[in-house]
Every structure is written in C-alpha cells, then in structure tokens.
Design a protein around this motif. Structure first.
Motif, PDB file in Angstrom:
ATOM      1  N   THR A  36     -22.069 -25.467  30.060  1.00  0.00           N
ATOM      2  CA  THR A  36     -22.671 -24.259  30.886  1.00  0.00           C
ATOM      3  C   THR A  36     -24.763 -24.448  30.448  1.00  0.00           C
ATOM      4  OG1 THR A  36     -22.333 -22.303  30.485  1.00  0.00           O
ATOM      5  CG2 THR A  36     -21.261 -24.069  32.639  1.00  0.00           C
ATOM      6  N   GLU A  68     -16.744 -17.817  30.177  1.00  0.00           N
ATOM      7  CA  GLU A  68     -17.264 -17.231  31.686  1.00  0.00           C
ATOM      8  C   GLU A  68     -17.809 -15.586  31.664  1.00  0.00           C
ATOM      9  OE1 GLU A  68     -17.981 -17.505  34.344  1.00  0.00           O
ATOM     10  OE2 GLU A  68     -17.070 -19.168  35.395  1.00  0.00           O
ATOM     11  N   PRO A  74     -14.428 -17.124  40.474  1.00  0.00           N
ATOM     12  CA  PRO A  74     -15.123 -18.187  40.429  1.00  0.00           C
ATOM     13  C   PRO A  74     -15.711 -18.542  41.861  1.00  0.00           C
ATOM     14  CG  PRO A  74     -13.079 -17.907  40.969  1.00  0.00           C
ATOM     15  CD  PRO A  74     -13.651 -16.310  40.078  1.00  0.00           C
ATOM     16  N   SER A  79     -20.887 -18.679  38.235  1.00  0.00           N
ATOM     17  CA  SER A  79     -19.978 -18.406  37.566  1.00  0.00           C
ATOM     18  C   SER A  79     -20.397 -19.257  37.099  1.00  0.00           C
ATOM     19  CB  SER A  79     -19.185 -17.937  38.431  1.00  0.00           C
ATOM     20  OG  SER A  79     -18.685 -18.980  38.729  1.00  0.00           O
ATOM     21  N   TYR A  80     -19.352 -19.810  35.804  1.00  0.00           N
ATOM     22  CA  TYR A  80     -20.077 -20.651  35.205  1.00  0.00           C
ATOM     23  C   TYR A  80     -18.629 -22.195  35.353  1.00  0.00           C
ATOM     24  CZ  TYR A  80     -23.075 -18.403  30.998  1.00  0.00           C
ATOM     25  OH  TYR A  80     -23.926 -18.801  30.613  1.00  0.00           O
ATOM     26  N   ARG A  81     -17.768 -21.128  36.300  1.00  0.00           N
ATOM     27  CA  ARG A  81     -17.096 -21.998  37.541  1.00  0.00           C
ATOM     28  C   ARG A  81     -17.840 -22.652  38.388  1.00  0.00           C
ATOM     29  NH1 ARG A  81     -13.405 -25.900  37.378  1.00  0.00           N
ATOM     30  NH2 ARG A  81     -12.083 -24.902  36.802  1.00  0.00           N
ATOM     31  N   VAL A 101     -11.462 -23.447  32.904  1.00  0.00           N
ATOM     32  CA  VAL A 101     -12.670 -22.848  33.288  1.00  0.00           C
ATOM     33  C   VAL A 101     -11.727 -20.969  32.682  1.00  0.00           C
ATOM     34  CG1 VAL A 101     -15.118 -21.710  33.729  1.00  0.00           C
ATOM     35  CG2 VAL A 101     -14.671 -24.033  34.279  1.00  0.00           C
ATOM     36  N   GLY A 104     -13.091 -15.786  35.230  1.00  0.00           N
ATOM     37  CA  GLY A 104     -13.896 -13.983  34.821  1.00  0.00           C
ATOM     38  C   GLY A 104     -12.414 -13.141  35.829  1.00  0.00           C
TER      39      GLY A 104
END
Ligand code: GLP
Length: 240
Positions: A36, A68, A74, A79-81, A101, A104
C-alpha cells in the motif's frame, strides 16, 4: 541488486507494471505480494488499464498484502483492505477470495500472523513481491530497530511513520499505533522482489540501499541478502 532509474513517477509506474504484467502472462496463477502507500498507486492504475484492454487477466492471480493497521476495521477507509479494494481489486477481474489482507480486527493477532505465513507457504510462496519504502527505510511495517522480526508479527509504529502516514487521516491521533506486518524473512522468501522508490523524501533511504552495509536501522537494506531484487526509482529519489 539491480537499479532502474526512471525520469519520473509515471515512467517508474509503467516500468513496474510491465514487470508485474510479464509475470502474470508467464504464470496465470501468479502469487503476488502487494504493498500500500501512495507509491504503487500509479502502477496499480497501469495494471487496471492493461486488464481493461484485455492484455492481462487476474482471474487466477492470488495476492497477499504486506501489512495492515491494528486495530482497524476492513470497512474503515484508512484500512489497507479498503485501500486495496479501491485502488486495485474493485477494478480488475480478480476473485476477491484470492486476495488476502491481514485482518485488522483479529481477536488473536499473533495467531492471525502465524496463519498468514502458513497460508503463503501453502500457496507456494510469493512469485513477485512489490514493495514501497518508508522515509526511514522501513519496508511493510518493519521499522528501524536493533533486531528485526523474521516472520509476520504484531508491531508498534515509530513516531516518524505515524506522522508520515497521518496525511491520510483527519488527524495524527487517529493513526493506529500498531500494525500486523509480514516480517523481513517472510518478504525475503519471495522469488522476485521489486521495490518502488519515488521523490526526494526517500533519497536517504535509497542512498543506504545503494551502499554496502546491511543495517537493521534501515530495514530495506535486508534486501541486499536476496538474489533477485530490482529497485525502480525516479530521478528525484536517485542521489547523484
Ligand atoms: C506505509 C506502508 C509501507 C509503505 C510506506 C511508504 O508505512 N506500510 O508498505 O511502503 O507506507 O508509503 P508511501 O508510498 O506513501 O510513501
């Protein structure tokens, strides 16, 4: 380590996308390791275009993301998702079940990390790992330290990283102070690695990568221990 110095961010993104596309064309069920941050966004845009034009298909591609925040839902747009869905997955023909992913919100984050490494191993390990780099030389969320973790683990974030990443949040105190991240060992198990470096903020980190020492205070230098790493950077990040 191989270095490709591009004129600008655009050229860097195209170069990186071409490498990923070639990998997918060669092996349709490629396992991609994804990152990311703002740096790979241009590369993701290129890949989306190629997919739309029918030049590549992600139908059988499997992905594992580096890290994450923790805790984070998510659905949270930081969030990275969420980031991956927005910047890549929602726009390509990938099977969402093949995208991974770290969770989190995992009740047992240590177990989540352990299962993640196991899943990557069961998938046959990552064929091509895409990396960005933090200003302090971190990769994924492996922050500078005197010792570094081998496997995927729970980590605290340094103030430097919290501040750098606060630009995506409403305020600095909203940035989670912890994360789940692949470890250096998990990253080094990939067959091939590309690391994208753009802009003058990354000059110091890149300088260390060009040097001769592996220094845990600049975690990216661990990549010197890998056989197949390509650094793709722009002129602004290149120091000469
Ligand atoms: C975050 C991510 C890293 C990423 C870094 C740099 O900390 N965990 O994987 O490489 O940010 O981000 P950017 O590309 O926005 O500079």
């Amino acid at each position: 380590m191989k270095f490709i110095v591009c004129d600008d961010y655009n050229e860097m993104s195209k170069e990186a996308a071409a490498i990923a596309a070639a990998q997918i064309k060669e092996k349709s069920n490629t396992v991609l390791g994804l990152a990311t941050g703002s740096t790979p966004v241009g590369m993701y845009k290129e890949l989306i275009e190629m997919n739309k034009k029918g030049e590549i298909s992600f139908k059988d591609v499997v992905t594992y993301n580096l890290d994450e925040y923790y805790p984070i839902s998510p659905e949270n747009n930081q969030s990275y998702r969420y980031f991956m869905n927005e910047n890549l997955f929602n726009h390509i023909d990938i099977d969402m079940d093949n995208t991974h992913v770290l969770n989190g919100l995992a009740d047992d984050p240590e177990k989540e990390c352990e299962s993640f490494d196991k899943a990557i191993e069961e998938a046959g390990f990552v064929d091509l790992q895409v990396l960005g780099i933090g200003r302090n030389g971190h990769i994924a969320f492996n922050e500078p330290d005197s010792i570094l973790y081998a496997g995927t683990h729970v980590t605290g974030l340094t103030q430097n990283t919290i501040e750098a990443n606060s630009r995506f949040f409403d305020s600095v105190d909203q940035v989670p102070t912890k994360a789940l991240t692949m470890g250096i060992g998990s990253i080094l198990k990939a067959e091939k690695i590309i690391i994208l470096i753009s802009g003058k903020d990354k000059k110091e980190a890149l300088k260390k990568l060009k040097g001769e020492f592996i220094d845990p205070q600049c975690p990216a230098t661990m990549l010197m221990a890998h056989r197949n790493v390509t650094v793709i950077c722009d002129k602004e990040a290149w120091n000469d």
